[in-house]
Design a protein around this motif. Structure first.
Motif, mmCIF file in Angstrom:
data_model
loop_
_atom_site.group_PDB
_atom_site.id
_atom_site.type_symbol
_atom_site.label_atom_id
_atom_site.label_comp_id
_atom_site.label_asym_id
_atom_site.label_seq_id
_atom_site.Cartn_x
_atom_site.Cartn_y
_atom_site.Cartn_z
ATOM 1 N N ASN A 1 -22.235 35.629 21.855
ATOM 2 C CA ASN A 1 -21.046 35.387 22.665
ATOM 3 C C ASN A 1 -19.952 36.342 22.235
ATOM 4 O O ASN A 1 -20.048 37.005 21.211
ATOM 5 N N THR A 2 -18.915 36.428 22.999
ATOM 6 C CA THR A 2 -17.853 37.389 22.699
ATOM 7 C C THR A 2 -16.856 36.871 21.676
ATOM 8 O O THR A 2 -16.140 37.658 21.069
ATOM 9 N N MET A 3 -16.795 35.572 21.469
ATOM 10 C CA MET A 3 -15.822 34.992 20.546
ATOM 11 C C MET A 3 -16.350 34.910 19.110
ATOM 12 O O MET A 3 -15.579 34.751 18.185
ATOM 13 N N GLY A 4 -17.652 34.986 18.916
ATOM 14 C CA GLY A 4 -18.223 34.849 17.588
ATOM 15 C C GLY A 4 -18.340 33.387 17.178
ATOM 16 O O GLY A 4 -17.928 32.489 17.901
ATOM 17 N N THR A 5 -18.930 33.160 16.017
ATOM 18 C CA THR A 5 -19.117 31.823 15.479
ATOM 19 C C THR A 5 -18.383 31.730 14.155
ATOM 20 O O THR A 5 -18.612 32.541 13.255
ATOM 21 N N THR A 6 -17.509 30.755 14.021
ATOM 22 C CA THR A 6 -16.770 30.572 12.781
ATOM 23 C C THR A 6 -17.688 29.960 11.728
ATOM 24 O O THR A 6 -18.418 29.012 12.005
ATOM 25 N N ALA A 7 -17.644 30.530 10.529
ATOM 26 C CA ALA A 7 -18.438 30.022 9.405
ATOM 27 C C ALA A 7 -17.489 29.607 8.280
ATOM 28 O O ALA A 7 -16.452 30.234 8.075
ATOM 29 N N ILE A 8 -17.871 28.558 7.575
ATOM 30 C CA ILE A 8 -17.078 28.081 6.447
ATOM 31 C C ILE A 8 -18.040 27.683 5.333
ATOM 32 O O ILE A 8 -19.128 27.189 5.597
ATOM 33 N N ALA A 9 -17.639 27.953 4.086
ATOM 34 C CA ALA A 9 -18.492 27.650 2.940
ATOM 35 C C ALA A 9 -17.767 26.722 1.980
ATOM 36 O O ALA A 9 -16.579 26.887 1.714
ATOM 37 N N ILE A 10 -18.514 25.759 1.451
ATOM 38 C CA ILE A 10 -18.020 24.887 0.389
ATOM 39 C C ILE A 10 -18.863 25.171 -0.839
ATOM 40 O O ILE A 10 -20.093 25.117 -0.790
ATOM 41 N N VAL A 11 -18.187 25.497 -1.944
ATOM 42 C CA VAL A 11 -18.850 25.815 -3.198
ATOM 43 C C VAL A 11 -18.699 24.624 -4.134
ATOM 44 O O VAL A 11 -17.581 24.176 -4.402
ATOM 45 N N SER A 12 -19.828 24.086 -4.611
ATOM 46 C CA SER A 12 -19.820 22.971 -5.562
ATOM 47 C C SER A 12 -20.155 23.500 -6.947
ATOM 48 O O SER A 12 -21.023 24.370 -7.090
ATOM 49 N N ASP B 1 -17.321 32.950 -6.489
ATOM 50 C CA ASP B 1 -16.449 32.710 -7.640
ATOM 51 C C ASP B 1 -16.776 31.395 -8.333
ATOM 52 O O ASP B 1 -17.278 30.456 -7.705
ATOM 53 N N ASP B 2 -16.426 31.319 -9.621
ATOM 54 C CA ASP B 2 -16.481 30.058 -10.349
ATOM 55 C C ASP B 2 -15.402 29.130 -9.815
ATOM 56 O O ASP B 2 -14.446 29.559 -9.172
ATOM 57 N N CYS B 3 -15.525 27.836 -10.123
ATOM 58 C CA CYS B 3 -14.487 26.866 -9.779
ATOM 59 C C CYS B 3 -13.397 26.903 -10.839
ATOM 60 O O CYS B 3 -13.500 27.619 -11.832
ATOM 61 N N ALA B 4 -12.375 26.093 -10.627
ATOM 62 C CA ALA B 4 -11.267 26.002 -11.575
ATOM 63 C C ALA B 4 -11.796 25.664 -12.969
ATOM 64 O O ALA B 4 -12.766 24.911 -13.116
ATOM 65 N N GLY B 5 -11.178 26.234 -13.970
ATOM 66 C CA GLY B 5 -11.596 25.991 -15.344
ATOM 67 C C GLY B 5 -12.838 26.768 -15.736
ATOM 68 O O GLY B 5 -13.389 26.550 -16.812
ATOM 69 N N GLY B 6 -13.314 27.642 -14.865
ATOM 70 C CA GLY B 6 -14.477 28.461 -15.195
ATOM 71 C C GLY B 6 -15.815 27.777 -14.983
ATOM 72 O O GLY B 6 -16.844 28.283 -15.422
ATOM 73 N N ALA B 7 -15.835 26.635 -14.296
ATOM 74 C CA ALA B 7 -17.091 25.923 -14.042
ATOM 75 C C ALA B 7 -17.984 26.753 -13.126
ATOM 76 O O ALA B 7 -17.536 27.295 -12.118
ATOM 77 N N SER B 8 -19.253 26.841 -13.473
ATOM 78 C CA SER B 8 -20.213 27.646 -12.700
ATOM 79 C C SER B 8 -20.579 26.982 -11.383
ATOM 80 O O SER B 8 -20.717 25.761 -11.309
ATOM 81 N N PRO B 9 -20.770 27.794 -10.336
ATOM 82 C CA PRO B 9 -21.215 27.242 -9.053
ATOM 83 C C PRO B 9 -22.675 26.794 -9.148
ATOM 84 O O PRO B 9 -23.485 27.458 -9.799
ATOM 85 N N ASP C 1 -22.873 40.814 4.011
ATOM 86 C CA ASP C 1 -22.385 40.429 2.693
ATOM 87 C C ASP C 1 -21.041 39.748 2.864
ATOM 88 O O ASP C 1 -20.209 40.187 3.650
ATOM 89 N N ARG C 2 -20.827 38.699 2.084
ATOM 90 C CA ARG C 2 -19.555 37.992 2.131
ATOM 91 C C ARG C 2 -19.255 37.436 0.755
ATOM 92 O O ARG C 2 -20.052 36.713 0.186
ATOM 93 N N VAL C 3 -18.118 37.798 0.186
ATOM 94 C CA VAL C 3 -17.679 37.295 -1.111
ATOM 95 C C VAL C 3 -16.953 35.981 -0.883
ATOM 96 O O VAL C 3 -16.050 35.902 -0.054
ATOM 97 N N LEU C 4 -17.362 34.934 -1.592
ATOM 98 C CA LEU C 4 -16.706 33.644 -1.502
ATOM 99 C C LEU C 4 -15.708 33.524 -2.633
ATOM 100 O O LEU C 4 -16.086 33.435 -3.794
ATOM 101 N N LYS C 5 -14.436 33.554 -2.303
ATOM 102 C CA LYS C 5 -13.359 33.549 -3.292
ATOM 103 C C LYS C 5 -12.785 32.151 -3.433
ATOM 104 O O LYS C 5 -12.564 31.466 -2.437
ATOM 105 N N ALA C 6 -12.528 31.760 -4.668
ATOM 106 C CA ALA C 6 -11.835 30.501 -4.923
ATOM 107 C C ALA C 6 -10.382 30.656 -4.498
ATOM 108 O O ALA C 6 -9.811 31.732 -4.619
ATOM 109 N N PRO C 7 -9.778 29.588 -3.962
ATOM 110 C CA PRO C 7 -8.373 29.697 -3.565
ATOM 111 C C PRO C 7 -7.470 29.911 -4.773
ATOM 112 O O PRO C 7 -7.787 29.496 -5.870
ATOM 113 N N GLY C 8 -6.353 30.540 -4.508
ATOM 114 C CA GLY C 8 -5.361 30.708 -5.586
ATOM 115 C C GLY C 8 -5.327 32.019 -6.171
ATOM 116 O O GLY C 8 -5.422 33.038 -6.262
#
Length: 130
Positions: free
Chosen positions: A87-98, A44-52, A123-130
């Protein structure tokens, strides 16, 4: 505007491709015999429509970055991890979009798992919060 066009394009393509869970929040899967996993999708774009302009994703002790020059035009990213443990628990992933205007957002975290009978890309869609 670009988000609306992307949503319409995805909505039109879903019935044709048979993809039904594009943005599910469930665990991601990978090949149990390989520590290499490629994560890709739309962003997703950032707030105000700014492109990633950059996607930084961390899974376990690895951080991978996609900052291709066409990221702002395509709104799609791809990163490859090389050390996802089995492993059985998996690995947590987190993304920061600039984004181009200096803003950024953190997408909802997700889990990469390596159970039997799965593949090395997801495939993973990165959604902006809100």
């Amino acid at each position: 505007m670009r988000n609306r066009i992307a949503i319409l394009a995805v909505a039109a393509a879903l019935p044709l491709t048979g993809v039904t869970a594009l943005a599910t929040a469930g665990p991601a899967a990978a090949d149990p015999n390989s520590s290499v996993v490629t994560v890709s999708g739309s962003v997703d774009d950032c707030a105000g429509g700014a492109s990633p302009v950059k996607v930084s994703m961390t899974a376990g002790s690895e951080t991978r970055v996609d900052n291709r020059t066409d990221l702002a035009n395509t709104n799609s990213y791809s990163v490859t991890f090389t050390n996802i443990p089995k492993n059985t628990m998996g690995t947590t992933a987190i993304a920061i979009v600039s984004c181009a205007n200096g803003s950024s957002y953190t997408a909802k975290s997700f889990t990469i798992m390596r159970p039997n009978g799965t593949v090395t890309s997801m495939d993973r869609v990165l959604k902006a919060p809100g």
